[in-house]
Design an enzyme around this catalytic site. Structure first.
Site, PDB file in Angstrom:
ATOM      1  N   TYR A 157      -9.615   4.198   4.713  1.00  0.00           N
ATOM      2  CA  TYR A 157      -8.782   3.121   4.166  1.00  0.00           C
ATOM      3  C   TYR A 157      -7.977   2.432   5.263  1.00  0.00           C
ATOM      4  O   TYR A 157      -8.027   1.202   5.410  1.00  0.00           O
ATOM      5  CB  TYR A 157      -7.848   3.672   3.094  1.00  0.00           C
ATOM      6  CG  TYR A 157      -6.812   2.682   2.620  1.00  0.00           C
ATOM      7  CD1 TYR A 157      -7.205   1.504   1.981  1.00  0.00           C
ATOM      8  CD2 TYR A 157      -5.458   2.913   2.810  1.00  0.00           C
ATOM      9  CE1 TYR A 157      -6.259   0.584   1.547  1.00  0.00           C
ATOM     10  CE2 TYR A 157      -4.508   1.994   2.379  1.00  0.00           C
ATOM     11  CZ  TYR A 157      -4.908   0.829   1.750  1.00  0.00           C
ATOM     12  OH  TYR A 157      -3.977  -0.087   1.327  1.00  0.00           O
ATOM     13  N   LYS A 161      -8.604  -1.409   6.678  1.00  0.00           N
ATOM     14  CA  LYS A 161      -7.529  -2.387   6.531  1.00  0.00           C
ATOM     15  C   LYS A 161      -7.128  -2.954   7.891  1.00  0.00           C
ATOM     16  O   LYS A 161      -6.845  -4.155   8.018  1.00  0.00           O
ATOM     17  CB  LYS A 161      -6.319  -1.752   5.848  1.00  0.00           C
ATOM     18  CG  LYS A 161      -6.530  -1.411   4.385  1.00  0.00           C
ATOM     19  CD  LYS A 161      -6.712  -2.651   3.518  1.00  0.00           C
ATOM     20  CE  LYS A 161      -5.429  -3.385   3.271  1.00  0.00           C
ATOM     21  NZ  LYS A 161      -5.613  -4.526   2.321  1.00  0.00           N
TER      22      LYS A 161
END
Length: 374
Positions: A157, A161
């Site tokens: 994640y 990002k």
């Protein structure tokens, strides 16, 4: 600088932050149109927004962020994109390829659609997790955009990002098909709380199962600074105004900004207790096991899940990297956003806490009933 007659695209429109941002735009700006982009959009959301939309058109774009043609249709004739959509996953439950396809490729395709369709401004919703904490648990106290830190990102994640954020900022200044130039910026909110926060709701349900005692997974000294969802929405709107302002556009374009507010600095676990203690919840005094042994337990869980991976995908409820995040002091200032974007928190801590507690109180009997039925 008002957004005036802008046509805005909001990706992730049905999400926790997306809904709040759309409502704020409707309250404070007379934009010509807001395009709600998401996989599916519930009729109840549209009905609730219609009550406050005034003369602003609300148009629905249901589709996949990985579909280039769909994104071009959504961006055609638009002047501003708020890109909030992403897969959020802090326990590595989602396949990394899927996460990269949505978080990174989806962002790249959206940037390309903006260039092809002459969208002037692009605001990317990043996260504090692109900064860390690193696996060594090195702390940051009231950091800022100039803070030097060895991130060593491990979560899929946080890595996706960060890559999406980098691509967004690198696209600043790209020439549009009309001959103009794209202006981009990224916002890095702290942990976002408020009405609709599913993480808070999950902690409350866990506490109900534990006889109204919240689990402690964070040491009290591991202080962070959560941010209220209403203030994150306000920061996005202020960033959009800044990118539209000819005098600020070049100053803001290509930069990232941390977004926090005046919420007290506490650990994640103690923050849950601050919000839920008015509802009768208590919290464990200490971690369930000493932190060092907690890491050993997480390691065993991770190894067992890895051995099972060829046969089935099992995800441990907590892993070593998440445990590090929960137990590392990690706080950041919003002063640069205040100076350059003109951002100031729209809601005080007292207002944010009141609104959140009232929402949790409304959810409490519903969650009790669900557990009772089980």
């Amino acid at each position: 600088m008002s957004l005036g007659s802008d046509v805005c695209v909001v990706t992730g429109a049905c999400g926790f932050l997306g809904q709040r941002l759309i409502r704020l735009i409707l309250q404070e700006e007379k934009v010509a149109e807001i395009r709600l982009l998401d996989k599916t959009i519930k009729a109840q959301l549209l009905q609730s927004l219609n009550e406050c939309r005034g003369d602003t058109k609300l148009n629905v774009f249901e589709g996949d962020i990985r579909d280039a043609d769909f994104l071009r249709r959504a961006c055609r004739g638009a002047s501003l994109v708020f890109h909030l959509a992403s897969i959020i996953d802090v326990i590595n439950a989602v396949d990394p390829n899927e996460m990269h396809a949505v978080n990174v490729k989806g962002t790249q395709l959206l940037l390309e659609a903006c260039i092809q369709e002459n969208v002037a401004s692009f605001i990317y919703t990043s996260t504090i997790e692109v900064m860390g904490p690193n696996p060594e648990g090195e702390p940051i106290f009231k950091g800022d955009e100039d803070t030097v830190y060895k991130s060593s990102l491990k979560f899929a994640y946080s890595k996706t990002k960060k890559e999406a954020e980098d691509r967004t900022l690198q696209a600043n200044g790209e020439v549009l098909h009309s001959g103009g130039r794209l202006a981009t910026c990224a916002l890095r909110p702290m942990y976002i709380y408020g009405e609709g926060c599913q993480f808070l709701l999950g902690h409350m349900v866990d506490g109900l199962r534990n006889r109204e005692v919240l689990y402690r997974t964070s040491l009290p000294e591991a202080k962070v600074n959560p941010v209220y969802v209403g203030n994150v929405a306000a920061a996005h709107l202020q960033a959009a105004r800044s990118l539209k302002d000819p005098q600020k556009r070049n100053e803001v374009g290509g930069k990232f900004y941390f977004v926090s507010d005046d919420t007290p600095h506490v650990s994640y676990s103690d923050f849950n207790h601050v919000l839920m203690s008015p509802l009768g919840f208590h919290i464990q005094d200490k971690l369930m096991v000493p932190l060092r042994f907690f890491y050993i337990i997480c390691f065993i869980w991770e190894m067992a899940c890895m051995m099972l991976r060829p046969f089935c995908r099992v995800v441990p409820p907590i892993n070593r990297q998440l445990l590090t995040m929960l137990n590392t002091p990690f706080s950041f200032s919003y002063q640069k956003a205040k100076r350059e974007l003109g951002y100031t928190p729209k809601y005080s801590w007292q207002e944010a806490r009141k609104n959140t507690v009232e929402w949790l109180a409304d959810q409490l009997p519903k969650e009790r009933e669900k557990l009772w039925r089980k």
